[in-house]
Write a protein that holds these residues in place. Structure first.
Motif, short mmCIF file in Angstrom:
data_model
loop_
_atom_site.label_atom_id
_atom_site.label_comp_id
_atom_site.label_asym_id
_atom_site.label_seq_id
_atom_site.Cartn_x
_atom_site.Cartn_y
_atom_site.Cartn_z
N UNK A 147 6.95 15.12 8.50
CA UNK A 147 7.46 14.85 7.14
C UNK A 147 6.68 13.72 6.47
N UNK A 148 6.50 13.82 5.17
CA UNK A 148 5.70 12.84 4.42
C UNK A 148 6.18 11.41 4.63
N UNK A 149 7.48 11.23 4.79
CA UNK A 149 8.02 9.87 4.93
C UNK A 149 7.50 9.17 6.19
N UNK A 150 7.07 9.94 7.19
CA UNK A 150 6.53 9.33 8.41
C UNK A 150 5.34 8.44 8.07
N UNK A 151 4.55 8.84 7.09
CA UNK A 151 3.38 8.06 6.70
C UNK A 151 3.80 6.71 6.11
N UNK A 152 4.99 6.64 5.54
CA UNK A 152 5.47 5.41 4.93
C UNK A 152 6.03 4.43 5.96
N UNK A 153 6.58 4.95 7.05
CA UNK A 153 7.28 4.07 8.00
C UNK A 153 6.54 3.87 9.32
N UNK A 154 5.47 4.62 9.57
CA UNK A 154 4.72 4.49 10.82
C UNK A 154 3.28 4.11 10.53
N UNK A 156 -0.96 3.76 12.48
CA UNK A 156 -1.83 4.26 13.54
C UNK A 156 -1.51 3.62 14.87
N UNK A 157 -1.19 2.33 14.86
CA UNK A 157 -0.91 1.60 16.10
C UNK A 157 0.27 2.20 16.85
N UNK A 158 1.24 2.72 16.12
CA UNK A 158 2.41 3.33 16.76
C UNK A 158 2.00 4.49 17.65
N UNK A 159 1.02 5.27 17.21
CA UNK A 159 0.62 6.47 17.94
C UNK A 159 -0.43 6.17 19.01
N UNK A 160 -0.97 4.97 19.01
CA UNK A 160 -1.88 4.57 20.08
C UNK A 160 -1.11 4.14 21.31
N UNK A 161 0.07 3.57 21.09
CA UNK A 161 0.83 2.97 22.19
C UNK A 161 1.85 3.89 22.82
N UNK A 162 2.25 4.95 22.09
CA UNK A 162 3.35 5.79 22.59
C UNK A 162 3.13 7.24 22.21
N UNK A 163 3.96 8.10 22.78
CA UNK A 163 3.91 9.51 22.41
C UNK A 163 4.43 9.68 20.99
N UNK A 164 4.11 10.80 20.37
CA UNK A 164 4.59 11.09 19.02
C UNK A 164 6.11 11.14 19.00
N UNK A 165 6.71 11.74 20.04
CA UNK A 165 8.17 11.81 20.12
C UNK A 165 8.79 10.41 20.07
#
Length: 252
Positions: A147-154, A156-165
């Motif tokens: 969803x587009x809102x993910x770009x507002x609240x997340x 790149x660093x979030x996805x480097x450290x953990x799974x997408x889930x």
């Protein structure tokens, strides 16, 4: 009595298997062809023949200008793809697991993705592209639409450290179901470059759709895995027919 002489490369091949069993080829490359040729008193071509046997068996990989290394191979249990994050699963098989984010932005959704989200084609959605590595070796190339809102609240660093889930769950986008379809295709030049594999190597393709408990689509994505480095496993509980009559089996 059979006096057939064993080919010279066989002894070297056995030596290389012993080195692999002892953990060689992980933190530093396997012995060079030149060094082995000197140690065994044979030609470089003979050593190369021994190494080729290991390459064919999928035990080692050759990296241009970097030598020969023990092959990294991971197996994912299909039943544990959702309950556990991939870093947790993979770290039981290799030493180092990391993600490299190649792209994270807003993009117009193509028709096949838009239909999954129930929006019009070209609607902006969050788009993530990343490469997952095990012991420095590319294992997976992922694309994820969210969803587009993910770009507002997340970030790149979030996805480097953990799974997408895990990254999405912390921000309120919780997936409760995941549908996966697994197929195969041959790597093209772009795949070969991104995944550091041979062109036309067989890639495992996992297409997935995740939904929330309310049925809302949370993730649509594709993952590509070099088949020489990755495989899927599954355990199925089978019913016992031993003491049942043919009539009982079919409920008649």
């Amino acid at each position: 009595m059979n006096t057939t002489r064993q080919p010279a490369y066989v002894k070297i091949e056995q030596h290389l298997w012993t080195l692999l069993d002892e953990g060689a080829g992980v933190s530093e490359p396997m012995p060079s062809e030149v060094d082995l040729a000197r140690d065994f008193g044979v030609s470089v071509m003979t050593v190369r023949q021994a190494y080729n046997q290991l390459v064919s068996a999928g035990a080692v990989v050759r990296r241009r200008f970097k030598g020969t290394w023990a092959a990294t191979h991971l197996t994912d249990d299909l039943e544990k793809l959702s309950p556990e994050s991939y870093p947790e699963r993979w770290k039981r098989q290799v030493q180092d697991v990391k993600s490299e984010v190649l792209c994270f932005d807003l993009r117009p959704a193509p028709q096949h993705v838009a239909s999954r989200f129930g929006v019009k084609p070209q609607t902006s959605l969050a788009y993530l592209e990343r490469k997952r590595l095990a012991d420095g070796i590319p294992i997976a190339w992922d694309t994820r639409w969210m969803p587009a809102r993910v770009f507002e609240v997340a970030s790149e660093e979030d996805f480097k450290r953990a799974s997408v889930f895990a990254a999405l769950g912390k921000r309120g986008f919780v997936s409760s179901t995941m549908q996966s379809e697994i197929s195969a295709r041959l790597a093209d030049m772009v795949h070969a470059e991104t995944l550091s594999c041979d062109r036309r190597e067989v890639l495992l393709v996992r297409q997935l759709v995740c939904r929330s408990s309310e049925g809302t689509t949370t993730i649509v994505g594709t993952s590509l895995y070099p088949s020489t480095r990755f495989s899927f496993s599954s355990t199925t509980i089978l019913p016992s027919w031993r003491d049942e009559s043919e009539e009982d089996r079919f409920g008649e």
